[in-house]
Design an enzyme around this catalytic site. Structure first.
Site, PDB file in Angstrom:
ATOM      1  N   HIS A  59       0.811  -1.214   0.000  1.00 48.61           N
ATOM      2  CA  HIS A  59       0.000   0.000   0.000  1.00 48.61           C
ATOM      3  C   HIS A  59       0.850   1.272   0.000  1.00 48.61           C
ATOM      4  CE1 HIS A  59       0.431  -0.245   4.529  1.00 48.61           C
ATOM      5  NE2 HIS A  59       0.522   1.057   4.371  1.00 48.61           N
TER       6      HIS A  59
ATOM      7  N   ASP B 173       0.138  -7.610   1.367  1.00 47.92           N
ATOM      8  CA  ASP B 173       0.563  -6.221   1.551  1.00 47.92           C
ATOM      9  C   ASP B 173       2.089  -6.101   1.586  1.00 47.92           C
ATOM     10  OD1 ASP B 173       0.251  -3.510   1.770  1.00 47.92           O
ATOM     11  OD2 ASP B 173      -0.098  -3.503   3.930  1.00 47.92           O
TER      12      ASP B 173
ATOM     13  N   SER C  52       4.841   2.368   7.956  1.00 45.66           N
ATOM     14  CA  SER C  52       4.465   1.240   7.108  1.00 45.66           C
ATOM     15  C   SER C  52       5.629   0.787   6.237  1.00 45.66           C
ATOM     16  CB  SER C  52       3.283   1.625   6.215  1.00 45.66           C
ATOM     17  OG  SER C  52       2.116   1.810   6.972  1.00 45.66           O
TER      18      SER C  52
ATOM     19  N   LEU D 288      -4.487 -25.905  -0.108  1.00 49.42           N
ATOM     20  CA  LEU D 288      -4.878 -27.240   0.312  1.00 49.42           C
ATOM     21  C   LEU D 288      -6.278 -27.564  -0.192  1.00 49.42           C
ATOM     22  CD1 LEU D 288      -4.134 -29.769   1.925  1.00 49.42           C
ATOM     23  CD2 LEU D 288      -5.020 -28.639   3.974  1.00 49.42           C
TER      24      LEU D 288
END
Length: 509
Positions: free
Chosen positions: A135, A165, A238, A293
């Site tokens: 982001h 992310d 971030s 899976l």
């Protein structure tokens, strides 16, 4: 003329009197702080505690300085910019109406607005590859990183993935110092950690805390996959690293829970083992190759999965590796690839880290008896929806961030009505006080809540407050605005997502 001379003499006499009075008060100590006698003073020459008496504390201080100085050169500030076309509608100007061509008769125009953003990153390879959040660099025109010595370098986006992310950048700079990716599986609650980044533009900021929690068993909303820390994380952190006491990266800071937009001691980091798998996949193939899976887990208070004793298989997808391994509905998965499985997020993490096209042992409890099967994981199909926990009848789905709406009709995705144009399909609900409370929104948020959208820039649970600076007050207003949008242009949505207000740029598909 005579009066002017008298006035001039008066001014001179008053000025002379003020000057004499000032000199008198100065000589006789009449002015505060202007005494001619110096004050006596002496500063303390010793501290309350001798350094030699501190022992372990002083040694810990030296070790922490060494740790900081060796980490900082590997952390970078990420600066991005992108141009946004903003459509301007000219308003009536009465002066132009009378004296020039009236502006209201001109066509609307688009003006380019440059939006700048800040984030953080960490160098993880000798070749100059940098890990950050997706982001931070999503849909930007330019990426620049600032090194710890102040130099700035243009960065190239190698690849990114919005689901985890994470993004990988590359700078051409010989001699960079990478940090080692540690083992996030070995991290435990209470471990001391450091968060380093560029909060609010203050690069090389170091905060300290502990691991507050890891792998909550009853959460399947994504936060259960993260490492939680109370080290201060703020906007701009971030993409920065979460560091253990040996200087290894054990996580990438990605989110906070906050009522104010700033740190309130609840921050989250993507575990380093997840980062390693994503990094190697992006570097080798330019995309993240996900194994799957092919089960859906069932969570309820009556199921062992809720008590950390395994994962109950709620359904097996036809043609999946789980179906080929003959897993059955009701099986309780206790071990996967030799590792204990306590909850669904833990199983999902183990599947993501497992090698594809290789037989993996899966131990389950079936009808009260232990059974071992072999599953060969394959790459997740493009149209595969990530497995969610299936709620028991009458129980809310813990995997959905948006609470269920009362009296909502039962529909399949193909039957749901949405507002569709070339930007994509968006279905929204009115934001009620009860829904705002359940979503834990900041006060003052007004708009509509996204219930479903195939627009990649929007997520379920986003609150759309404005579209191209036009307020959204209801679903009817939202539908009207959407229908009026130019499908060939870029549009700016003002949204509130996870208590953070931001702008989302929606582009034509």
């Amino acid at each position: 003329m005579k009066n002017f001379v008298k006035f001039l003499v008066f001014v001179i006499l008053v000025s002379l009197g003020i000057s004499l009075l000032y000199d008198y008060r100065l000589k006789h100590g009449g002015l505060i702080g202007s005494g001619t006698t110096p004050e006596k003073y002496s500063l303390a020459t010793t501290g309350p505690v001798e350094r030699k008496d501190l022992g372990t504390l002083e040694e810990f201080n030296r070790e922490r300085r060494t740790l900081f100085s060796n980490i900082i050169p590997s952390v970078v500030s990420v600066k991005t910019s992108k141009k946004i076309a903003v459509r301007r509608q000219y308003a009536l100007d009465p002066f132009e109406f009378f004296f020039r061509t009236p502006r209201q008769f001109r066509n609307p125009s688009e003006e380019a607005m440059v939006q700048n953003s800040l984030g953080s990153g960490v160098i993880v390879t000798n070749e100059g590859h940098i890990i950050t959040n997706s982001h931070v660099v999503d849909q930007v025109d330019e990426i620049e990183v600032q090194l710890s010595d102040g130099r700035t370098k243009k960065a190239r986006l190698v690849g990114s993935d919005t689901q985890v992310d994470l993004a990988v950048l590359k700078i051409d700079e010989p001699g960079v110092k990478p940090l080692k990716l540690g083992d996030s599986d070995a991290v435990q609650a209470g471990d001391m950690v450091l968060a380093i980044g560029n909060p609010f533009g203050f690069e090389e900021t170091v905060t300290e805390g502990i691991i507050s929690s890891k792998g909550r068993p009853n959460r399947v909303d994504g936060f259960g996959d993260f490492l939680q820390t109370d080290a201060a994380i703020n906007p701009g952190n971030s993409g920065g690293p979460l560091i253990n006491l040996t200087g290894e990266v054990i996580g990438i800071n990605t989110a906070i829970i906050s009522r104010t937009g700033g740190s309130q001691g609840i921050g989250f980091a993507i575990p380093s083992n997840t980062v390693r798998v994503a990094l190697e996949s992006l570097l080798k193939k330019g995309r993240i190759v996900r194994g799957y899976l092919g089960i859906q887990a069932q969570v309820s208070p009556q199921n062992p999965a809720s008590n950390g004793d395994g994962v109950v298989v709620g359904d097996v997808l036809p043609g999946s590796p789980a179906a080929d391994a003959h897993l059955q509905k009701g099986d309780v998965i206790r071990k996967f690839n030799g590792r204990d499985v306590k909850n669904f997020p833990e199983l999902r993490s183990l599947v993501a880290q497992a090698e594809l096209n290789k037989k993996i042992d899966v131990e389950v409890m079936r009808d009260g008896k232990p059974v071992k099967v072999s599953a060969e994981l394959r790459e997740q199909p493009p149209d595969y929806q990530t497995a969610r926990a299936i709620p028991r009848p009458g129980q809310p789905n813990p995997g959905n961030s948006l609470p269920p709406q009362p009296n909502a009709p039962d529909t399949t995705p193909d039957e749901e009505d949405g507002n569709t144009n070339s930007l994509g399909s968006i279905r929204a609900n009115d934001l009620t006080p009860e829904l705002a409370r359940q979503l834990d929104l900041p006060s003052g948020v007004r708009g509509v809540v996204v219930d479903a959208a195939d627009v990649p820039e929007l997520q379920r649970g986003d609150v759309i407050e404005e579209i191209d600076q036009q307020p959204v007050t209801s679903v009817e207003e939202f539908n009207r605005l959407i229908a009026s949008l130019d499908p060939e242009s870029t549009h700016v949505f003002s949204v509130c997502r996870h208590r953070v207000r931001s702008f989302v740029v929606v582009r034509p598909r």
